[in-house]
Motif scaffolding. Structure first.
Motif, short mmCIF file in Angstrom:
data_model
loop_
_atom_site.label_atom_id
_atom_site.label_comp_id
_atom_site.label_asym_id
_atom_site.label_seq_id
_atom_site.Cartn_x
_atom_site.Cartn_y
_atom_site.Cartn_z
N ASN A 33 0.80 -1.21 0.00
CA ASN A 33 0.00 0.00 0.00
C ASN A 33 0.84 1.28 0.00
O ASN A 33 0.29 2.35 0.09
CB ASN A 33 -0.94 0.00 1.20
CG ASN A 33 -2.04 -1.02 1.05
OD1 ASN A 33 -2.43 -1.35 -0.06
ND2 ASN A 33 -2.52 -1.54 2.15
N LYS A 34 2.14 1.16 -0.09
CA LYS A 34 3.00 2.34 -0.10
C LYS A 34 3.05 2.96 -1.49
O LYS A 34 3.01 2.26 -2.50
CB LYS A 34 4.42 1.98 0.34
CG LYS A 34 4.54 1.69 1.81
CD LYS A 34 5.99 1.48 2.19
CE LYS A 34 6.13 1.37 3.70
NZ LYS A 34 7.54 1.35 4.10
N LYS A 70 7.20 9.66 5.57
CA LYS A 70 8.27 8.81 5.03
C LYS A 70 7.93 7.33 5.19
O LYS A 70 8.24 6.51 4.33
CB LYS A 70 9.57 9.15 5.74
CG LYS A 70 10.80 8.50 5.16
CD LYS A 70 12.02 9.01 5.91
CE LYS A 70 13.29 8.46 5.38
NZ LYS A 70 14.45 8.93 6.16
N GLU A 71 7.26 6.98 6.29
CA GLU A 71 6.89 5.58 6.55
C GLU A 71 5.90 5.04 5.52
O GLU A 71 5.78 3.82 5.37
CB GLU A 71 6.30 5.45 7.95
CG GLU A 71 7.30 5.66 9.05
CD GLU A 71 6.66 5.71 10.42
OE1 GLU A 71 5.44 5.45 10.55
OE2 GLU A 71 7.39 6.02 11.38
N THR A 72 5.21 5.91 4.81
CA THR A 72 4.20 5.47 3.84
C THR A 72 4.75 5.39 2.42
O THR A 72 4.00 5.12 1.49
CB THR A 72 2.99 6.42 3.84
OG1 THR A 72 3.38 7.68 3.27
CG2 THR A 72 2.43 6.62 5.24
N ILE A 73 6.05 5.65 2.26
CA ILE A 73 6.65 5.75 0.93
C ILE A 73 7.81 4.78 0.80
O ILE A 73 8.65 4.67 1.69
CB ILE A 73 7.14 7.20 0.69
CG1 ILE A 73 5.96 8.16 0.66
CG2 ILE A 73 7.95 7.30 -0.60
CD1 ILE A 73 6.34 9.61 0.59
N GLU A 74 7.84 4.09 -0.32
CA GLU A 74 8.97 3.24 -0.69
C GLU A 74 9.89 4.07 -1.59
O GLU A 74 9.49 4.47 -2.68
CB GLU A 74 8.47 2.00 -1.43
CG GLU A 74 9.54 1.03 -1.81
CD GLU A 74 9.98 0.17 -0.63
OE1 GLU A 74 11.10 -0.34 -0.70
OE2 GLU A 74 9.20 0.02 0.33
N VAL A 75 11.10 4.38 -1.13
CA VAL A 75 12.03 5.19 -1.91
C VAL A 75 12.86 4.25 -2.79
O VAL A 75 13.44 3.28 -2.31
CB VAL A 75 12.95 6.03 -1.01
CG1 VAL A 75 13.98 6.79 -1.84
CG2 VAL A 75 12.13 6.98 -0.15
N MET A 102 4.93 7.75 -7.58
CA MET A 102 3.94 6.87 -8.19
C MET A 102 2.97 6.43 -7.09
O MET A 102 3.38 5.85 -6.09
CB MET A 102 4.60 5.66 -8.84
CG MET A 102 3.63 4.78 -9.60
SD MET A 102 4.47 3.47 -10.52
CE MET A 102 5.15 2.47 -9.18
N LEU A 103 1.69 6.74 -7.28
CA LEU A 103 0.69 6.46 -6.26
C LEU A 103 0.22 5.02 -6.36
O LEU A 103 0.08 4.47 -7.45
CB LEU A 103 -0.50 7.40 -6.43
CG LEU A 103 -0.17 8.90 -6.49
CD1 LEU A 103 -1.46 9.71 -6.64
CD2 LEU A 103 0.61 9.34 -5.27
N ASN A 104 -0.03 4.42 -5.21
CA ASN A 104 -0.61 3.08 -5.23
C ASN A 104 -2.11 3.19 -5.52
O ASN A 104 -2.68 4.29 -5.49
CB ASN A 104 -0.31 2.33 -3.92
CG ASN A 104 -1.15 2.80 -2.76
OD1 ASN A 104 -2.37 2.64 -2.75
ND2 ASN A 104 -0.50 3.37 -1.76
N ASP A 105 -2.74 2.09 -5.81
CA ASP A 105 -4.13 2.10 -6.23
C ASP A 105 -5.11 2.65 -5.19
O ASP A 105 -6.18 3.12 -5.55
CB ASP A 105 -4.58 0.69 -6.63
CG ASP A 105 -3.87 0.20 -7.88
OD1 ASP A 105 -3.38 1.04 -8.67
OD2 ASP A 105 -3.80 -1.03 -8.07
N SER A 106 -4.73 2.60 -3.92
CA SER A 106 -5.66 3.08 -2.89
C SER A 106 -5.38 4.52 -2.45
O SER A 106 -6.08 5.05 -1.60
CB SER A 106 -5.60 2.15 -1.67
OG SER A 106 -4.32 2.17 -1.08
N SER A 107 -4.37 5.16 -3.03
CA SER A 107 -4.06 6.55 -2.66
C SER A 107 -5.09 7.51 -3.23
O SER A 107 -5.56 7.31 -4.35
CB SER A 107 -2.67 6.94 -3.17
OG SER A 107 -1.68 6.30 -2.42
N PRO A 108 -5.42 8.55 -2.48
CA PRO A 108 -6.38 9.53 -3.00
C PRO A 108 -5.79 10.31 -4.16
O PRO A 108 -4.57 10.43 -4.30
CB PRO A 108 -6.64 10.44 -1.80
CG PRO A 108 -5.44 10.30 -0.94
CD PRO A 108 -4.93 8.91 -1.15
#
Length: 146
Positions: A33-34, A70-75, A102-108
């Motif tokens: 979900n990141k 930062k915890e919600t993002i894969e760098v 690049m947003l994941n499918d569940s990101s607003p």
């Protein structure tokens, strides 16, 4: 694996296995979900000297200011040279800019954040719009001048 003779030990071992399975599931789900942030690696070689990308440094600084973001993002670090294979696979050859979020499918999705779509993927490919997006999504301050 240990031989277990006591039924209480069996229960403890089963509980540990279930706990480990739940931990693995949560880790996998969280990673899936990141959003993915493509940055140029700091200190790359170009023009016969070491350089860094100011826009990538701006976004790295922003997510470093706000660890909960930062915890919600894969760098994913990319080389200065093109083609940048990880970005090309995801977004196509014409979208190799860094920084790119690049947003994941569940990101607003917000209409005022420069969001683009290619190859079925939603992304933002400049520092100001990424900063504006993170402000909208997480309530962090907005970038100056936006």
């Amino acid at each position: 694996m240990h031989a277990i003779s006591n039924s209480g030990d069996k229960l403890t071992l089963r509980s540990e296995i279930v706990f480990e399975a739940i931990k693995l599931l949560l880790t996998t789900t969280t990673k899936m979900n990141k959003d993915t942030l493509f940055l140029l690696a700091p200190g790359f070689e170009d023009k016969n000297r070491q350089e860094y990308c100011p826009e990538c440094a701006e976004i790295w600084g922003l997510i470093s200011y706000y660890p909960f973001v930062k915890e919600t993002i894969e760098v994913v670090y990319q080389p200065i040279s093109k083609p940048r294979s990880a970005i090309v696979r995801a977004l196509g050859e014409e979208n190799q800019n860094c920084p790119t979020l690049m947003l994941n499918d569940s990101s607003p999705v917000f209409s005022d954040c420069g969001i683009q779509v290619n190859n079925g993927r939603t992304f933002i490919n400049n520092a100001k719009d990424i900063g504006r997006y993170l402000a909208r999504k997480f309530g962090t301050p907005y970038p100056r001048g936006t």
